[in-house]
Design an enzyme around this catalytic site. Structure first.
Site, short mmCIF file in Angstrom:
data_model
loop_
_atom_site.label_atom_id
_atom_site.label_comp_id
_atom_site.label_asym_id
_atom_site.label_seq_id
_atom_site.Cartn_x
_atom_site.Cartn_y
_atom_site.Cartn_z
N HIS A 184 -12.05 -6.12 2.38
CA HIS A 184 -11.99 -4.79 2.95
C HIS A 184 -12.32 -3.66 1.95
O HIS A 184 -12.16 -2.48 2.30
CB HIS A 184 -10.59 -4.56 3.55
CG HIS A 184 -9.50 -4.50 2.51
ND1 HIS A 184 -8.61 -3.43 2.45
CD2 HIS A 184 -9.16 -5.30 1.48
CE1 HIS A 184 -7.77 -3.60 1.46
NE2 HIS A 184 -8.06 -4.72 0.85
N ASP A 207 -3.09 -5.95 -6.39
CA ASP A 207 -2.26 -7.09 -6.00
C ASP A 207 -2.94 -8.41 -6.39
O ASP A 207 -2.30 -9.47 -6.36
CB ASP A 207 -1.92 -7.08 -4.49
CG ASP A 207 -3.12 -6.86 -3.59
OD1 ASP A 207 -4.07 -6.18 -4.01
OD2 ASP A 207 -3.10 -7.37 -2.46
N GLU A 210 -8.41 -5.02 -6.17
CA GLU A 210 -7.15 -4.32 -5.85
C GLU A 210 -6.02 -4.94 -6.68
O GLU A 210 -6.02 -6.15 -6.92
CB GLU A 210 -6.87 -4.41 -4.35
CG GLU A 210 -5.83 -3.40 -3.89
CD GLU A 210 -5.77 -3.21 -2.37
OE1 GLU A 210 -6.57 -3.83 -1.64
OE2 GLU A 210 -4.92 -2.42 -1.93
N HIS A 218 0.86 -1.20 0.00
CA HIS A 218 0.00 0.00 0.00
C HIS A 218 0.89 1.24 0.00
O HIS A 218 0.77 2.09 0.88
CB HIS A 218 -0.92 0.04 1.23
CG HIS A 218 -2.08 -0.91 1.17
ND1 HIS A 218 -2.77 -1.34 2.27
CD2 HIS A 218 -2.70 -1.49 0.12
CE1 HIS A 218 -3.74 -2.15 1.91
NE2 HIS A 218 -3.72 -2.26 0.60
N TYR A 245 -2.04 -8.26 10.21
CA TYR A 245 -2.90 -8.01 9.04
C TYR A 245 -4.29 -7.57 9.50
O TYR A 245 -4.84 -6.58 9.01
CB TYR A 245 -2.99 -9.32 8.24
CG TYR A 245 -3.57 -9.18 6.85
CD1 TYR A 245 -2.75 -8.93 5.76
CD2 TYR A 245 -4.93 -9.32 6.63
CE1 TYR A 245 -3.27 -8.82 4.49
CE2 TYR A 245 -5.46 -9.20 5.36
CZ TYR A 245 -4.63 -8.95 4.29
OH TYR A 245 -5.16 -8.84 3.02
N HIS A 293 -11.68 -9.73 -5.90
CA HIS A 293 -11.34 -8.39 -5.37
C HIS A 293 -10.47 -7.69 -6.41
O HIS A 293 -9.56 -8.31 -6.96
CB HIS A 293 -10.60 -8.59 -4.04
CG HIS A 293 -10.07 -7.37 -3.39
ND1 HIS A 293 -10.69 -6.15 -3.43
CD2 HIS A 293 -8.96 -7.20 -2.62
CE1 HIS A 293 -9.98 -5.27 -2.73
NE2 HIS A 293 -8.93 -5.89 -2.24
N ASP A 306 -8.69 -11.52 0.60
CA ASP A 306 -7.85 -10.93 1.65
C ASP A 306 -8.18 -11.45 3.06
O ASP A 306 -7.29 -11.56 3.92
CB ASP A 306 -8.00 -9.40 1.66
CG ASP A 306 -7.21 -8.73 0.54
OD1 ASP A 306 -6.20 -9.28 0.09
OD2 ASP A 306 -7.63 -7.63 0.12
N HIS A 328 -3.39 -14.00 0.34
CA HIS A 328 -2.01 -13.73 0.81
C HIS A 328 -1.64 -14.77 1.86
O HIS A 328 -2.44 -15.06 2.76
CB HIS A 328 -1.91 -12.36 1.48
CG HIS A 328 -2.21 -11.20 0.59
ND1 HIS A 328 -1.39 -10.81 -0.44
CD2 HIS A 328 -3.24 -10.32 0.60
CE1 HIS A 328 -1.90 -9.73 -1.03
NE2 HIS A 328 -3.03 -9.43 -0.43
#
Ligand code: FEO
Length: 398
Positions: free
Chosen positions: A146, A83, A81, A23, A193, A79, A165, A226
């Site tokens: 999230h 990554d 994002e 991030h 996390y 998701h 996540d 992750h």
């Protein structure tokens, strides 16, 4: 290189041993991370999520060794994002018509990132996708866990929850499964996390766990996006999340300070001694915010029932490491925690007032007037700091 989870489900992600910040520079990843992508080979072939954008080419090269890309029937984007979606643009150049299953918010996020109008198939909780051999993928929206677009999916027959996540860790290991890695390292990263990413959404975590439990389906694996795959008692991490989401605290107090000429440090150290003179079972930890990892401090705050925060006054304000840390604290919306503030000053006396206001605004209950002294603490004030620590713990335990 692919790794088997079952005889028909494979990990095809990327291990990033080198990653130290995530991030931007908001999250330290001292044990690296992994971007987990999964390939299901049934009558239909399904790819679940991809990897972080810098590894797109490597990912596609590896994936094409495992399956002819045109044989991928569906892509699931749990998701958006980058990554997890970062390899999509390169992949979609090669298989442009392949349907991408995601939530309505997922479409918005993917379009917002990549400005492409791919073959999106919008799904919501309860929707099912048949993949052959009597197996289905069932979708479960998980908004704000999230991001607004986040979702899980569950593979029947193999009993796998792909949770993205949620339940993950920034933790790199060549050992794929939870039972194979060092448990202390695994849980240190899992709680970090949660503390740094999921704390503001704790109520939603509780609700989502209840919802998943009510589905009453067997879960043999939790495949996160992750870190490790949970296969040994996979629900252990769900139980931990339930605990962490419920205003979690240990018998801990964290004292955090920054200092220019050790005055505020002297206050901090004597506050700690005072606390432990009254209660030597409480785990008091002391951190200089300028020299410690900010995300590790956040994890310690997460575990604490109370915190004390100190800074000298500088330029009519507070020291920047404390200011930065408090900005993180404010965003994380901690609940049910107590606090007090301390610091030295020369001519303007503002630091403790500023810190108290921010902590108050961040939901902490200030239980004691600030401890503050002009210039360098003398012997008498060192004793006063010790007494302040005693007073703080007595007030806390009242
Ligand atoms: Fe791992 Fe929200 O991305």
């Amino acid at each position: 290189m692919k790794k088997n989870i079952t005889n028909n489900v494979f990990w095809v992600g990327k291990n990033d041993w080198e990653l130290r910040q995530f991030h931007g520079y908001e999250y330290s990843t001292n044990r690296g991370s992994t971007y987990n992508s999964y390939l299901i080979k049934e009558e239909k072939n399904i790819l679940i999520d991809t990897v972080y954008k810098p590894f797109a080419a490597e990912f596609i090269e590896n994936l094409s060794k495992e399956i002819e890309l045109t044989k991928i029937d569906y892509i699931i984007t749990n998701h958006a994002e980058i990554d997890h979606s970062g390899a999509l643009p390169e992949l979609m150049k090669l298989i442009p018509d392949t349907p991408i299953y995601c939530t309505a918010n997922g479409v918005k996020s993917l379009k917002g990132h990549f400005h492409k109008d791919w073959n999106f198939k919008t799904v919501k909780t309860g929707d099912k996708l048949s993949i052959g051999n009597n197996k289905e993928l069932i979708f479960i929206q998980a908004p704000m866990l999230h991001w607004p677009d986040s979702m899980f999916c569950y593979l029947t027959g193999d009993n796998i929850l792909f949770s993205n996540d949620a339940f993950g860790q920034h933790f790199c290991s060549e050992l794929l499964f939870n039972d194979l890695v060092d448990q202390h390292e695994l849980y240190a990263e899992a709680i970090k996390y949660y503390a740094n990413i999921l704390t503001p959404f704790s109520k939603l975590v509780t609700k989502k766990i209840d919802e998943v439990i009510k589905l009453d389906v067997p879960v043999d694996f939790i495949c996160t996006s992750h870190g490790v795959v949970w296969r040994d008692n996979p629900l252990q991490i769900v139980a931990k999340y339930a605990e962490w989401a419920n205003n979690y605290q240990e018998n801990q107090i964290t004292v955090i300070y920054d200092t220019m000429y050790n005055g505020t440090r002297l206050l901090a150290e004597n506050i700690v001694k005072g606390i432990n003179s009254v209660d030597n079972n409480v785990n008091v930890k002391l951190f200089n915010s300028a020299t410690n990892d900010k995300n590790e401090i956040i994890t310690e705050i997460f575990k604490s029932k109370a915190i004390l925060v100190g800074s000298p006054t500088v330029n009519n304000g507070i020291m920047y490491s404390i200011a930065g840390l408090l900005e993180l604290v404010k965003g994380l919306k901690f609940k049910n925690k107590k606090a007090a503030t301390f610091g030295c000053f020369g001519w303007h006396d503002v630091s403790t007032k500023i810190i108290s206001e921010i902590l108050n605004e961040s939901g902490f209950e200030i239980i004691l007037d600030s401890l503050k002294t002009k210039w360098v603490p003398d012997k008498e004030f060192v004793i006063k700091s010790y007494e302040y620590g005693k007073q703080f713990i007595k007030q806390l335990e009242n």
